[in-house]
Design a protein around this motif. Structure first.
Motif, PDB file in Angstrom:
ATOM      1  N   THR A 190      19.310 -26.657   7.890  1.00 59.80           N
ATOM      2  CA  THR A 190      17.916 -26.315   7.570  1.00 59.80           C
ATOM      3  C   THR A 190      16.980 -27.114   8.474  1.00 59.80           C
ATOM      4  O   THR A 190      17.362 -28.169   9.013  1.00 59.80           O
ATOM      5  N   HIS A 206      19.129 -18.038  10.845  1.00 60.95           N
ATOM      6  CA  HIS A 206      19.430 -18.543   9.512  1.00 60.95           C
ATOM      7  C   HIS A 206      20.039 -17.447   8.669  1.00 60.95           C
ATOM      8  O   HIS A 206      19.641 -16.283   8.771  1.00 60.95           O
ATOM      9  N   LEU A 212      17.911 -22.305   2.255  1.00 62.24           N
ATOM     10  CA  LEU A 212      16.492 -21.986   2.212  1.00 62.24           C
ATOM     11  C   LEU A 212      16.106 -21.385   0.867  1.00 62.24           C
ATOM     12  O   LEU A 212      15.099 -21.771   0.266  1.00 62.24           O
ATOM     13  N   LEU A 292      12.575 -27.295  -0.734  1.00 62.98           N
ATOM     14  CA  LEU A 292      13.667 -27.499   0.220  1.00 62.98           C
ATOM     15  C   LEU A 292      13.926 -28.977   0.499  1.00 62.98           C
ATOM     16  O   LEU A 292      15.072 -29.440   0.423  1.00 62.98           O
TER      17      LEU A 292
END
Length: 430
Positions: A190, A206, A212, A292
């Motif tokens: 990430t 991603h 995420l 996150l």
């Protein structure tokens, strides 16, 4: 929010791309569950279709909810733009789509998710593309694999399944010297742990399904463009530098500059491949990204404790976690991934294949699923599942041998995670 580089990560993960809804004042980004959008008039419609004006036409191409997610991920990664799509696998194909053509190849790391290895070694052949798999720690081998038909280098920042960390800057230097982009799959790290663009990557992909979103609810993918690559420096990338017949000879790089790749991803990639992210999935991912940094801190903290415990356990042959001082990647982590080595790694169980199966079946807190990056701790025996289609040699190269299980350490109490592994290992190795 105003455009400024001064906001911190924790602020941007909540606010980037989001504005109060102009119609209602709603603070949270609405789910724009609509297929199409009304044009102001015929001239407005024509301008949108000619790419002379930015706006919404049809939700296969653009959607307001998805647009917020695209801006947020691009901001967190330090890119100029992003294109969201239906899955991480879709993101990989879409990332290659503007670059490749029949007879062209991509140089790819041997340390990739098993599904990616299958996609690159088998599926892309149907497009006339090919992949050369190389140990990306061997820079001379990477350099030797790049030829006149190579159009990209592809790697994972923190490799699935083993948690090995990649020297992105070294690969970026090789790609730059060859005049081709470096594509980095940043799913496991990430942008909180690693920002590949700052280390020289051209594109970042991603699987937004994983960290995420962080709650195992929806699938999605994203491609982030650094905006730094000169697509017109040579004739290797005609999709971006040459006239596009579908838009009356428009040249994407000449017309859109640093946003050429992003516009191409929407105007050609989503238009023709149709790998669209739905607005509800975008909404769930936006909700996940708001926490996150908090989640990744706990993921890393727990992973460090669990990996150290496993390494000291006599029932375990080895642990691949790069955050351990014993790891050959430990120094690289301190330099390139200072916030931690993620929460994904493998360990080998004494007793081999059968012991791994018993371990998986005996766990109670861990969920046995083909996923990673969930708030929950997850486990899978890669050799019998995600890497099953690979040859034994490919499995070993990917770090997914028959005696190995992959774990994605969640954000539960670390002591409970360890206790669950302890009782399961007792049953597996009895």
């Amino acid at each position: 929010m105003s455009d400024t580089p001064n906001y911190g990560f924790d602020t941007l993960q909540i606010h980037a791309g989001a504005r109060p809804d102009p119609a209602t004042g709603a603070r949270q980004t609405p789910i724009y569950q609509t297929t199409a959008y009304v044009f102001r008039d015929a001239d407005h419609a024509a301008a949108l279709f000619n790419l002379q004006e930015v706006g919404y036409i049809y939700s296969r191409l653009t959607n307001p909810t998805v647009a917020v997610l695209q801006e947020r991920i691009a901001t967190l990664e330090g890119g100029v733009g992003a294109v969201c799509c239906s899955s991480g696998h879709a993101a990989q194909i879409m990332a290659l789509f503007p670059l490749m053509g029949p007879g062209r190849n991509v140089v790819a790391s041997t340390r990739l998710y098993g599904g990616t290895v299958t996609q690159f070694s088998q599926t892309i052949k149907r497009f006339g593309w090919s992949a050369k798999f190389v140990d990306t720690d061997d820079l001379e081998a990477v350099k030797a694999a790049i030829d006149e038909n190579t159009r990209a280098v592809f790697c994972e920042s923190i490799a699935n399944p083993g948690g090995y960390v990649t020297d992105i800057r070294a690969l970026a230097d090789l790609a730059d010297a060859a005049g081709i982009p470096l594509i980095v799959d940043n799913t496991s790290a990430t942008p909180y742990l690693c920002r590949p663009i700052e280390q020289g990557a051209t594109l970042v992909v991603h699987s937004t399904t994983k960290y995420l979103t962080g709650n195992g609810t929806v699938t999605g993918g994203c491609i982030v463009d650094s905006g730094r690559f000169d697509w017109s420096a040579n004739d290797k990338f005609p999709s971006l530098s040459a006239p596009e017949p579908a838009y009356h000879g428009l040249k994407f790089h000449e017309t859109f500059g640093s946003l050429a790749y992003t516009f191409h991803g929407i105007a050609i990639g989503l238009r023709d491949l149709g790998m669209t992210m739905n607005p509800q999935a975008a909404h769930y991912t936006l909700m996940g990204i708001e926490t996150l940094s908090l989640r990744m801190q706990r993921h890393v903290e727990n992973a460090q404790k669990v990996a150290a415990w496993l390494e000291a356990d006599p029932r375990v042959d080895y642990v691949t976690y790069a955050g351990l001082p014993s790891s050959p990647y430990y120094d690289r982590v301190q330099k390139c991934y200072p916030k931690g080595a993620g929460a994904l790694f493998t360990f080998a169980v004494k007793g081999g294949y059968e012991a791994c199966v018993k371990l998986v079946n005996a766990l109670e807190i861990f969920s046995h699923v083909a996923n990673l990056g969930d708030a929950r701790s997850l486990i899978i025996h890669s050799a019998s599942t995600t890497h099953r289609q690979l040859s034994p040699e490919q499995q070993e190269a990917a770090g997914a041998g028959p005696n190995v299980v992959r774990v994605s350490i969640g954000i539960e109490d670390a002591a409970d995670i360890i206790a669950d592994l302890d009782q399961a290992l007792a049953k597996a190795t009895a």
